[in-house]
Design an enzyme around this catalytic site. Structure first.
Site, short mmCIF file in Angstrom:
data_model
loop_
_atom_site.label_atom_id
_atom_site.label_comp_id
_atom_site.label_asym_id
_atom_site.label_seq_id
_atom_site.Cartn_x
_atom_site.Cartn_y
_atom_site.Cartn_z
N TYR A 62 -96.62 -51.44 79.08
CA TYR A 62 -96.66 -52.19 77.82
C TYR A 62 -98.01 -52.18 77.09
CZ TYR A 62 -91.98 -54.29 78.50
OH TYR A 62 -90.64 -54.50 78.63
N ASP A 105 -78.97 -16.29 104.82
CA ASP A 105 -79.02 -16.22 103.35
C ASP A 105 -78.87 -14.77 102.90
OD1 ASP A 105 -79.54 -16.74 100.68
OD2 ASP A 105 -81.71 -16.95 100.95
#
Ligand code: SPV
Ligand code: MG
Length: 431
Positions: A75, A204
């Site tokens: 703020y 993979d």
């Protein structure tokens, strides 16, 4: 007349917000802040309505005297701009990351004078339903698909993290940190071929078939709203890749990245230790062009991944390929390296950016992990992917737990490192 300030980070005004408005109005002239897109996406979820619309919704509330833009979740700027005598906020910000904002406000009030008013936060069935609806909208394919491009407009560097199931998806979706006055969260999710395969106990090497990979995407999408970048490996045969693009687009995936390899694909982090063949420029460009032709929406992205540095083919080769792939229609370039020093990646980015100002650059700093996001931004990188760290942190923790249970013949010794069951339960949303 006293000045009262409250800030909204919302796409819609419901009874909870109106309660805050009514409460705040009693104290004086009511100024309401509307959080900018930039601030909102670091701290909350992606807006479902644009900024102008959010401003309009607040301006139309009769009790609101003035509307300002709050550019930062903290703020400080607000206090400089309007010196509020009162700050009003629902009392739900006392714990979790939002506590940092509350502390910031308390500190500013102490310095500048003023009072914090915290009406009871409203969270009933109807507010929950509104909240659920907005979240569901974000998850819809037509909204989710375009979000990667939207993110790149708002964020100077888009951060993606690897996910391979619903649970890791939730971690990517919900993890928010407050650090040194800034909030941060991931913007997107990466469905890695390495981790998707590893999670299934497979190598993979494009062994996990497309149907199974789509199943992973679906598991992730069911419980998240953030955009998905899919690791499409080599894309396979062009005749197959075009179908993959259609499927991914329909599912609401935002981008596919395909690498310029051919034959049996191995993970790039093996580099030249295993046999891997780079695809010819023409052959790979044709694959990109064919996929761009079948793509139906403007939202979807086909990103070309260049393996020249991984396969030690040199910088010139990498740059030649990058320009050729863009020419063929690629919506982005991913450059990969397995060196620990980021030099070659940065050289590539600098040289590519000299000639091409706009095509997004994607990097995966797994081995060159010393590089900071700030430095990547300076060199023109648009998307950073943390490609495997969630999987690699979970695996050793699980192995150690398994070993310890075997060692002690009971689970008590591992208990203090386990997540309490009630925390797991709060991670998962109930309808
Ligand atoms: C993956 O995450 O599967 C990738 C990135 O393709 S890498 O493992 O670095 O090749
Ligand atoms: Mg991969």
């Amino acid at each position: 007349m006293k000045t009262v300030y409250t800030c909204f980070c919302t796409d819609t005004i419901h009874e909870g917000h109106m309660k805050i408005i009514h409460c705040a109005k009693q104290y004086g002239e009511l100024v309401v802040g509307v959080l900018s897109d930039q601030a909102m996406i670091r701290y909350n979820r992606f807006p479902t309505v644009d900024f102008e619309q959010r401003l309009k919704i607040v301006r139309e509330i009769p009790e609101v005297d003035r509307v300002i833009v709050q550019h930062d979740i903290m703020y400080d700027q607000v206090f400089q701009e309007i010196h509020p005598d009162y700050v009003v906020h629902g009392d739900n910000w006392k714990s979790g990351p939002t506590e940092a904002i509350r502390n910031n406000v308390l500190h500013l009030l102490e310095q500048n004078g003023g009072e914090l008013i915290e009406p009871v936060y409203t969270y009933n069935e109807s507010v929950k339903r509104i909240d659920d609806k907005l979240r569901e909208k974000l998850a819809m394919p037509e909204y989710r698909r375009k979000r990667l491009r939207q993110m790149m407009e708002i964020r100077s560097l888009v951060k993606a993290i690897e996910v391979h199931n619903g649970l890791t998806g939730l971690i990517a979706e919900k993890t928010i940190v407050a650090n040194e006055g800034e909030f941060d969260q991931f913007d997107a999710m990466w469905i890695s071929s390495l981790c998707d395969s590893t999670a299934k106990g497979k190598p993979d090497i494009e062994l996990v078939d497309a149907t199974s990979r789509y199943r992973t995407i679906d598991d992730v999408m069911e419980v998240t709203t953030k955009p998905v970048i899919f690791d499409g490996d080599t894309g396979g045969m062009t005749e197959h890749f075009v179908y993959m693009v259609r499927t991914l687009e329909r599912m609401g995936v935002s981008a596919v990245i395909i690498e310029d390899k051919t034959g049996l694909k191995k993970n790039s982090l093996f580099g030249t230790e295993v046999r891997q063949t780079q695809a010819g420029i023409e052959e790979f460009s044709e694959k990109i062009a064919a996929a761009k032709k079948v793509q139906l929406t403007e939202d979807f992205m086909i990103i070309a991944r260049i393996e020249s540095l991984i396969l030690e083919q040199g910088m010139e080769d990498a740059l030649t390929r990058a320009h050729a792939y863009v020419e063929a229609g690629a919506d982005g370039i991913m450059i990969h390296s397995r060196r620990e020093e980021p030099d070659e990646i940065l050289e590539f980015c600098d040289r590519f950016r000299k000639e091409n100002k706009n095509t997004p650059i994607v990097v995966v700093p797994s081995s060159f992990n010393v590089i900071t996001e700030e430095e990547l931004k300076k060199h023109g990188v648009n998307i950073v992917i943390y490609a495997n760290q969630l999987m690699r942190s979970a695996f050793p923790a699980m192995v150690q737990t398994a070993k310890d249970i075997l060692t002690y013949h009971r689970a008590k010794e591992v208990d203090d490192r386990l997540m309490p069951i009630n925390q797991i339960i709060t991670l998962i949303d109930e309808l």
